[in-house]
Write an enzyme that holds these catalytic residues in place. Structure first.
Site, PDB file in Angstrom:
ATOM      1  N   TYR A  55      60.867  45.565 -24.605  1.00 32.18           N
ATOM      2  CA  TYR A  55      61.901  44.768 -23.950  1.00 32.18           C
ATOM      3  C   TYR A  55      62.556  45.541 -22.815  1.00 32.18           C
ATOM      4  O   TYR A  55      63.050  44.953 -21.857  1.00 32.18           O
ATOM      5  CB  TYR A  55      62.980  44.369 -24.953  1.00 32.18           C
ATOM      6  N   ASP A  72      52.898  49.871 -14.209  1.00 34.05           N
ATOM      7  CA  ASP A  72      52.385  49.838 -12.836  1.00 34.05           C
ATOM      8  C   ASP A  72      51.058  50.579 -12.711  1.00 34.05           C
ATOM      9  O   ASP A  72      50.249  50.260 -11.829  1.00 34.05           O
ATOM     10  CB  ASP A  72      53.398  50.434 -11.846  1.00 34.05           C
ATOM     11  N   THR A 190      68.429  38.780   6.452  1.00 38.68           N
ATOM     12  CA  THR A 190      67.912  40.144   6.588  1.00 38.68           C
ATOM     13  C   THR A 190      68.975  41.207   6.355  1.00 38.68           C
ATOM     14  O   THR A 190      68.649  42.388   6.293  1.00 38.68           O
ATOM     15  CB  THR A 190      67.324  40.355   7.995  1.00 38.68           C
ATOM     16  N   CYS A 383      44.344  46.607 -32.127  1.00 34.89           N
ATOM     17  CA  CYS A 383      45.118  47.672 -32.751  1.00 34.89           C
ATOM     18  C   CYS A 383      45.847  47.146 -33.992  1.00 34.89           C
ATOM     19  O   CYS A 383      45.232  46.970 -35.031  1.00 34.89           O
ATOM     20  CB  CYS A 383      46.083  48.290 -31.742  1.00 34.89           C
ATOM     21  N   HIS A 509      42.442  49.677 -27.728  1.00 34.04           N
ATOM     22  CA  HIS A 509      43.023  48.695 -26.812  1.00 34.04           C
ATOM     23  C   HIS A 509      42.043  48.396 -25.673  1.00 34.04           C
ATOM     24  O   HIS A 509      42.122  49.001 -24.592  1.00 34.04           O
ATOM     25  CB  HIS A 509      44.330  49.227 -26.229  1.00 34.04           C
ATOM     26  N   GLU A 511      42.000  46.035 -23.651  1.00 38.99           N
ATOM     27  CA  GLU A 511      42.649  45.442 -22.474  1.00 38.99           C
ATOM     28  C   GLU A 511      42.905  46.441 -21.360  1.00 38.99           C
ATOM     29  O   GLU A 511      42.960  46.072 -20.176  1.00 38.99           O
ATOM     30  CB  GLU A 511      43.965  44.764 -22.874  1.00 38.99           C
TER      31      GLU A 511
END
Length: 550
Positions: A55, A72, A190, A383, A509, A511
């Site tokens: 979270y 990221d 802007t 997992c 995992h 993914e």
């Protein structure tokens, strides 16, 4: 060539899209023949996100070497199709821990330890490690947070100093900012961007490129205004309008000629001409109207979809290459325990239970797994999703609801999931699990082997508990196949049910290794099984994009 560095900062608001922009720019440079790597500088004092609640920070992305990193880095790896390592994610906690450890050893010879130069020197040292460990010719460095945050100041000071250390032709600053929209007047403004750039310049960094993010089309006059007030070339102010798919961003960056400007500014010449044909085909396929299948993702952090970022993207990759769309039903496992959310489970053509920790919502996940087993609904467990498949099957064959993992019940009558032996003397939580890339041998004739089409794979792990081998024989006798094992045969990596159309789980995992151009085999097999159950015809996509990460 000397290593080049591109630094990304963010302005106005957080979550403005620096990570995706950095990943897209990395793809542009790779298309031009350069070897790139990307690094994330996170200003929080945690050593890494491994002990943080999803979270708080979304998913924890695990690398080959076992580093627990920011999500990221998943964007970087997926977009550029590269493999990163632990030096590609720095946190304030890591930096201060290293400096304090050196001070305790007496390395500073009694000197007073200060943010400048000691903290900034350590940051610069760690930035320099990226090129040394990856061989990258161009290193892209994203500074987390927003300009003006007190936590980010040491990182900003360090990248300011690096221009003096490395030379102007070897450094480039890209500021990703948000254009605010005033609904009452229907205008983009802007001024917040101007203030953000002023704040950046006040600490000695003048951006070379400004990426103007917006949910609405940006008029050229606004770009001219930003260039004038922020002292940036007109062609270096580029609009980046929100897209329906992240994978369109590299094409938008190419369209506004960011790559050409970067090479010109850093005195580089492209070694190859960019070929976006495959990527364009990928994006066209994303936008094409396709049949839809429903998959219930049963988790405990489903309110924040970023908590399952890589799982979501891996499902999309697999569906895309099969010529279908996937409609993910986000089901909170704790709701299932309260008899809520079952309509989504019943309507789904497949069920997926991802990884996680803690006892909250566990029984709801087990209930969803039982539904998938009893009703022959395709199931994929990741997992914890594998461990709970083992628990549910154990309760079925033993007729005993006290069958459990010792993570949740140390007095379980049948502890079918137990701590890894090497975990039993460990007290620290951070960075102490079985982490990173490990080999797995596939058993011939199993669905897992059929999915992979190879005998041995290497996958990324993040777990403390494992299948208890005391129960392996009885499980096999009752119809569970252990289709993937560690090389010595002691650790169960993949399990599946014999008498089920598709019920497969992995301790690792998968993914984390899925790519938009190369979906993971287990996800592809799962989505194919979902399509078969739904009666949806697949149309496999061939786009000719091989494995480029090797």
């Amino acid at each position: 060539m000397e290593t080049k560095y591109i630094f990304f900062t963010g302005g106005v608001v957080s979550s403005v899209g620096k990570g995706v922009t950095a990943a897209a720019v990395g793809r542009l440079l790779k298309e031009r023949g350069f070897k790139v790597a990307v690094q994330k500088l996170d200003p929080y004092i945690n050593v890494d996100p491994g002990t943080m609640s999803p979270y708080q920070h979304g998913e924890v992305f695990v690398l080959d070497d076992g580093a627990e990193t920011d999500l990221d880095l998943g964007h970087y790896e997926r977009f550029i199709d590269i493999r990163l390592n632990h030096v590609c994610n720095i946190t304030t906690g890591q930096v201060y821990a290293e400096v304090i450890q050196k001070e305790r050893r007496g390395d500073y010879l009694g000197g007073t330890i200060q943010v400048i130069p000691h903290i900034t020197n350590e940051i610069k040292r760690r930035i320099g490690l990226v090129a040394k460990t990856t061989g990258a010719e161009i290193v892209l460095v994203e500074v987390g947070g927003t300009v003006g945050d007190i936590e980010s100041q040491p990182f900003l000071e360090a990248i300011r100093q690096l221009r003096g250390d490395l030379g102007r032709e070897n450094t480039l600053y890209i500021h990703v900012t948000w254009l605010t929209y005033i609904g009452a007047t229907g205008e983009l403004k802007t001024k917040p961007t101007q203030h953000s750039v002023r704040e950046l310049r006040s600490i000695g960094i003048s951006p070379d490129i400004i990426v103007a993010r917006s949910d609405f089309p940006v008029e050229p006059s606004l770009l001219d205004k930003i260039a004038l007030f922020c002292d940036v070339e007109k062609r270096a102010v580029v609009p980046m309008v929100t897209t329906s798919t992240l994978y369109e961003v590299p094409l938008l960056c190419e369209q506004v000629k960011i790559g050409e400007y970067i090479l010109e500014r850093m005195r580089l010449e492209a070694r190859t001409q960019p070929n976006w044909n495959s990527w364009k085909k990928l994006v066209e396929e994303i936008h094409r109207e396709k049949p839809v299948v429903k998959i219930a993702l049963v988790g405990k952090y489903v309110e924040l979809h970023d908590a399952y970022m890589s799982v979501r993207e891996a499902l999309k990759h697999a569906a895309l290459h099969l010529g279908v769309d996937v409609d993910i039903q986000w089901v909170h496992s704790a709701d299932l325990e309260k008899n809520k959310g079952w309509d989504d489970i019943y309507a789904a053509d497949g069920v997926l239970v991802p990884g996680g920790f803690g006892s909250r919502g566990i029984e709801g996940k087990i209930m969803a797994i039982r539904h998938a087993r009893e009703n022959k609904v395709p199931y994929l467990g990741l997992c914890l999703g594998m461990q709970l498949m083992v628990v549910e099957f154990g309760r079925h064959i033993f007729g005993d609801d006290k069958t459990n993992s010792t993570e949740f019940d140390r007095t379980a009558s049948h502890p079918v999931i137990d701590l890894l032996p090497e975990q039993r003397t460990i007290s620290d939580m951070g960075g102490t699990m079985r982490l990173g890339l490990y080999p797995c041998h596939l058993q011939p004739g199993t669905r897992a082997a059929q999915a992979y089409q190879v005998e041995k794979v290497e996958e990324r792990h993040r777990h403390r508990f494992e299948f208890n081998n005391d129960y392996r024989q009885v499980y096999e006798e009752q119809g569970m196949l252990f289709s993937g094992l560690s090389p010595d045969g002691t650790l169960v990596e993949i399990c599946e049910l014999k008498d089920h159309p598709f019920m497969i789980s992995s301790q690792f995992h998968p993914e984390f290794l899925s790519r938009p151009n190369r979906p993971h085999p287990l996800f592809s097999a799962f989505v194919a099984a979902v399509c078969e159950r739904a009666g949806v015809e697949t149309r496999p996509l061939a786009i000719g994009m091989p494995d480029e990460s090797a």
